[in-house]
Design a protein around this motif. Structure first.
Motif, PDB file in Angstrom:
ATOM      1  N   GLN A 176      48.532  60.104  58.210  1.00  0.00           N
ATOM      2  CA  GLN A 176      47.622  59.231  58.964  1.00  0.00           C
ATOM      3  C   GLN A 176      48.056  57.782  58.716  1.00  0.00           C
ATOM      4  O   GLN A 176      48.480  57.456  57.597  1.00  0.00           O
ATOM      5  CB  GLN A 176      46.198  59.458  58.474  1.00  0.00           C
ATOM      6  CG  GLN A 176      45.162  58.717  59.306  1.00  0.00           C
ATOM      7  CD  GLN A 176      43.809  58.663  58.603  1.00  0.00           C
ATOM      8  OE1 GLN A 176      43.450  59.583  57.865  1.00  0.00           O
ATOM      9  NE2 GLN A 176      43.094  57.589  58.812  1.00  0.00           N
ATOM     10  N   ILE A 177      47.951  56.947  59.741  1.00  0.00           N
ATOM     11  CA  ILE A 177      48.453  55.578  59.576  1.00  0.00           C
ATOM     12  C   ILE A 177      47.349  54.548  59.829  1.00  0.00           C
ATOM     13  O   ILE A 177      46.597  54.653  60.796  1.00  0.00           O
ATOM     14  CB  ILE A 177      49.647  55.344  60.521  1.00  0.00           C
ATOM     15  CG1 ILE A 177      50.818  56.180  59.988  1.00  0.00           C
ATOM     16  CG2 ILE A 177      50.017  53.877  60.622  1.00  0.00           C
ATOM     17  CD1 ILE A 177      52.127  55.966  60.634  1.00  0.00           C
ATOM     18  N   ILE A 178      47.263  53.573  58.918  1.00  0.00           N
ATOM     19  CA  ILE A 178      46.354  52.438  59.126  1.00  0.00           C
ATOM     20  C   ILE A 178      47.241  51.203  59.134  1.00  0.00           C
ATOM     21  O   ILE A 178      47.819  50.845  58.108  1.00  0.00           O
ATOM     22  CB  ILE A 178      45.338  52.301  57.972  1.00  0.00           C
ATOM     23  CG1 ILE A 178      44.467  53.546  57.847  1.00  0.00           C
ATOM     24  CG2 ILE A 178      44.480  51.069  58.164  1.00  0.00           C
ATOM     25  CD1 ILE A 178      43.489  53.501  56.676  1.00  0.00           C
ATOM     26  N   ARG A 179      47.409  50.592  60.292  1.00  0.00           N
ATOM     27  CA  ARG A 179      48.246  49.387  60.341  1.00  0.00           C
ATOM     28  C   ARG A 179      47.453  48.234  60.937  1.00  0.00           C
ATOM     29  O   ARG A 179      46.702  48.404  61.897  1.00  0.00           O
ATOM     30  CB  ARG A 179      49.554  49.636  61.098  1.00  0.00           C
ATOM     31  CG  ARG A 179      49.396  50.184  62.497  1.00  0.00           C
ATOM     32  CD  ARG A 179      50.571  51.063  62.896  1.00  0.00           C
ATOM     33  NE  ARG A 179      51.799  50.352  63.220  1.00  0.00           N
ATOM     34  CZ  ARG A 179      51.995  49.663  64.323  1.00  0.00           C
ATOM     35  NH1 ARG A 179      51.045  49.512  65.208  1.00  0.00           N
ATOM     36  NH2 ARG A 179      53.159  49.081  64.553  1.00  0.00           N
ATOM     37  N   THR A 180      47.587  47.053  60.355  1.00  0.00           N
ATOM     38  CA  THR A 180      46.878  45.886  60.885  1.00  0.00           C
ATOM     39  C   THR A 180      47.872  44.749  61.059  1.00  0.00           C
ATOM     40  O   THR A 180      48.929  44.744  60.442  1.00  0.00           O
ATOM     41  CB  THR A 180      45.746  45.409  59.949  1.00  0.00           C
ATOM     42  OG1 THR A 180      46.336  44.992  58.717  1.00  0.00           O
ATOM     43  CG2 THR A 180      44.720  46.488  59.671  1.00  0.00           C
ATOM     44  N   GLY A 181      47.499  43.774  61.906  1.00  0.00           N
ATOM     45  CA  GLY A 181      48.400  42.668  62.221  1.00  0.00           C
ATOM     46  C   GLY A 181      48.437  41.605  61.136  1.00  0.00           C
ATOM     47  O   GLY A 181      47.770  41.712  60.108  1.00  0.00           O
ATOM     48  N   MET A 182      49.215  40.572  61.409  1.00  0.00           N
ATOM     49  CA  MET A 182      49.386  39.456  60.484  1.00  0.00           C
ATOM     50  C   MET A 182      48.050  38.793  60.168  1.00  0.00           C
ATOM     51  O   MET A 182      47.164  38.764  61.037  1.00  0.00           O
ATOM     52  CB  MET A 182      50.302  38.423  61.146  1.00  0.00           C
ATOM     53  CG  MET A 182      51.356  37.884  60.228  1.00  0.00           C
ATOM     54  SD  MET A 182      52.670  37.101  61.157  1.00  0.00           S
ATOM     55  CE  MET A 182      51.906  35.610  61.689  1.00  0.00           C
ATOM     56  N   ARG A 183      47.907  38.238  58.978  1.00  0.00           N
ATOM     57  CA  ARG A 183      46.692  37.527  58.560  1.00  0.00           C
ATOM     58  C   ARG A 183      45.446  38.409  58.508  1.00  0.00           C
ATOM     59  O   ARG A 183      44.343  37.876  58.454  1.00  0.00           O
ATOM     60  CB  ARG A 183      46.391  36.349  59.513  1.00  0.00           C
ATOM     61  CG  ARG A 183      47.553  35.438  59.720  1.00  0.00           C
ATOM     62  CD  ARG A 183      47.253  34.100  59.092  1.00  0.00           C
ATOM     63  NE  ARG A 183      48.355  33.190  59.290  1.00  0.00           N
ATOM     64  CZ  ARG A 183      48.348  32.191  60.159  1.00  0.00           C
ATOM     65  NH1 ARG A 183      47.271  31.959  60.879  1.00  0.00           N
ATOM     66  NH2 ARG A 183      49.382  31.419  60.267  1.00  0.00           N
ATOM     67  N   ARG A 184      45.612  39.737  58.542  1.00  0.00           N
ATOM     68  CA  ARG A 184      44.426  40.601  58.476  1.00  0.00           C
ATOM     69  C   ARG A 184      44.354  41.227  57.099  1.00  0.00           C
ATOM     70  O   ARG A 184      43.985  42.386  56.953  1.00  0.00           O
ATOM     71  CB  ARG A 184      44.499  41.690  59.561  1.00  0.00           C
ATOM     72  CG  ARG A 184      44.760  41.153  60.960  1.00  0.00           C
ATOM     73  CD  ARG A 184      43.564  40.346  61.473  1.00  0.00           C
ATOM     74  NE  ARG A 184      42.454  41.218  61.775  1.00  0.00           N
ATOM     75  CZ  ARG A 184      42.287  41.828  62.937  1.00  0.00           C
ATOM     76  NH1 ARG A 184      43.137  41.632  63.904  1.00  0.00           N
ATOM     77  NH2 ARG A 184      41.257  42.613  63.138  1.00  0.00           N
ATOM     78  N   GLU A 185      44.671  40.459  56.060  1.00  0.00           N
ATOM     79  CA  GLU A 185      44.814  41.030  54.718  1.00  0.00           C
ATOM     80  C   GLU A 185      43.531  41.636  54.173  1.00  0.00           C
ATOM     81  O   GLU A 185      43.542  42.724  53.605  1.00  0.00           O
ATOM     82  CB  GLU A 185      45.329  39.966  53.736  1.00  0.00           C
ATOM     83  CG  GLU A 185      46.772  39.541  53.963  1.00  0.00           C
ATOM     84  CD  GLU A 185      46.931  38.445  54.989  1.00  0.00           C
ATOM     85  OE1 GLU A 185      45.904  37.989  55.552  1.00  0.00           O
ATOM     86  OE2 GLU A 185      48.071  38.039  55.250  1.00  0.00           O
ATOM     87  N   ARG A 186      42.403  40.921  54.365  1.00  0.00           N
ATOM     88  CA  ARG A 186      41.134  41.425  53.810  1.00  0.00           C
ATOM     89  C   ARG A 186      40.756  42.734  54.475  1.00  0.00           C
ATOM     90  O   ARG A 186      40.338  43.691  53.829  1.00  0.00           O
ATOM     91  CB  ARG A 186      40.016  40.403  54.022  1.00  0.00           C
ATOM     92  CG  ARG A 186      40.131  39.233  53.071  1.00  0.00           C
ATOM     93  CD  ARG A 186      39.102  38.177  53.407  1.00  0.00           C
ATOM     94  NE  ARG A 186      38.887  37.342  52.257  1.00  0.00           N
ATOM     95  CZ  ARG A 186      38.105  37.653  51.245  1.00  0.00           C
ATOM     96  NH1 ARG A 186      37.424  38.762  51.255  1.00  0.00           N
ATOM     97  NH2 ARG A 186      37.988  36.848  50.217  1.00  0.00           N
ATOM     98  N   GLU A 187      40.930  42.761  55.791  1.00  0.00           N
ATOM     99  CA  GLU A 187      40.597  43.956  56.560  1.00  0.00           C
ATOM    100  C   GLU A 187      41.492  45.131  56.130  1.00  0.00           C
ATOM    101  O   GLU A 187      41.032  46.258  55.969  1.00  0.00           O
ATOM    102  CB  GLU A 187      40.818  43.635  58.038  1.00  0.00           C
ATOM    103  CG  GLU A 187      40.467  44.760  58.964  1.00  0.00           C
ATOM    104  CD  GLU A 187      40.877  44.441  60.407  1.00  0.00           C
ATOM    105  OE1 GLU A 187      41.109  43.266  60.748  1.00  0.00           O
ATOM    106  OE2 GLU A 187      40.979  45.397  61.187  1.00  0.00           O
TER     107      GLU A 187
END
Ligand code: SAH
Length: 241
Positions: free
Chosen positions: A48-59
């Motif tokens: 399963q993959i959880i990927r987030t964009g730049m500057r979304r560190e807290r999320e």
């Protein structure tokens, strides 16, 4: 219920440690910044993959924690070393109230060491790593660290040297360092270390501002003893020859 904050090294899988590879293979969920997830997802198919964009560190950290609390073993990838401008610290902070979640930090080759190896041996003596990004650090603090590191004759390694929005900070940093160091001080920079398009260049300190340095570049500035030997950057440790 585990999160393994994993440093994957500078890029290619040849530069990843077996411990990092094992973490990727043992996980149920692969989490991280898009670019890093895409660099490694072929090594652990079917997760399963959880990927987030730049500057979304807290999320990103909150989602990794959520997945772990749901009973998963999460591999949370960072480039280079997980604890050098990586996500290890924020992940530990985010999970502060969840001691039931095991957080393991797996180290990786940081850009400074990988770049130093390509250029020769510039980090043989005391060195300071300074990020020029003022997103999370006040610029006055960065200026103070640059000045004092230069004065104390540390070899200096710069991360986040220049972005599209921050064109002038590298030039200012070099000007500050030149207050304590000769213009001809041997220096160098490495772009896309361990990735396609890798470039390593040696130049003088005064020449650095004119170079094509961007956000994917690590800059290394010699101390007063650093020399060029057969085209390689070397900071002598002081052994008598
Ligand atoms: N955790 C990472 C550093 C993240 S900060 C590590 O340990 O390497 C991001 C900065 O690191 C970039 O702006 C650049 O200065 C440096 N960097 C990261 N990967 C790099 C690479 N492959 N080549 C050159 N510099 C890199």
């Amino acid at each position: 219920m585990k999160i393994t904050v994993t440093g994957i090294g500078p890029g290619g899988e040849a530069f990843m440690t077996p411990q990092a590879l094992e973490a990727l293979q043992a996980c149920d969920v692969l989490a991280g910044y898009d670019v890093y997830v895409d660099l490694v997802r072929h090594l652990c198919p079917g997760k399963q993959i959880i990927r987030t964009g730049m500057r979304r560190e807290r999320e990103r950290c909150a989602l990794a924690l959520e997945a772990a609390l749901a009973g998963n073993n999460v591999a949370f990838v960072c480039s280079g070393d997980a604890g050098v401008y990586g996500m290890a610290g924020l992940m530990l902070e985010t999970a502060a109230n969840h001691p039931e979640v095991t957080i393991e930090v797996v180290p990786g080759i940081t850009a400074a060491c990988f770049s130093a190896a390509l250029l020769g041996a510039p980090l043989m003596h005391d060195f300071a790593v300074i990020s020029l990004s003022d997103l999370l650090t006040p610029w006055e603090t960065i200026v103070k660290r640059l000045r004092l590191a230069a004065e104390a004759d540390f070899v200096i390694c710069l991360y986040n040297p220049r972005s599209k929005k921050r064109r002038d900070q590298l030039d200012t940093a070099i000007r500050l360092i030149l207050e304590h160091r000769l213009p001809e001080t041997p220096s160098g920079y490495v772009k896309n270390a361990g990735r396609p398009g890798q470039e390593a260049h040696i130049c003088t300190l005064a020449e650095l501002p004119g170079q094509a340095i961007d956000m994917f570049t690590t800059v290394l500035i010699g101390n007063s003893q650093t020399r060029i030997i057969n085209g390689r950057l070397v900071t002598p440790r002081g052994y008598a020859l």
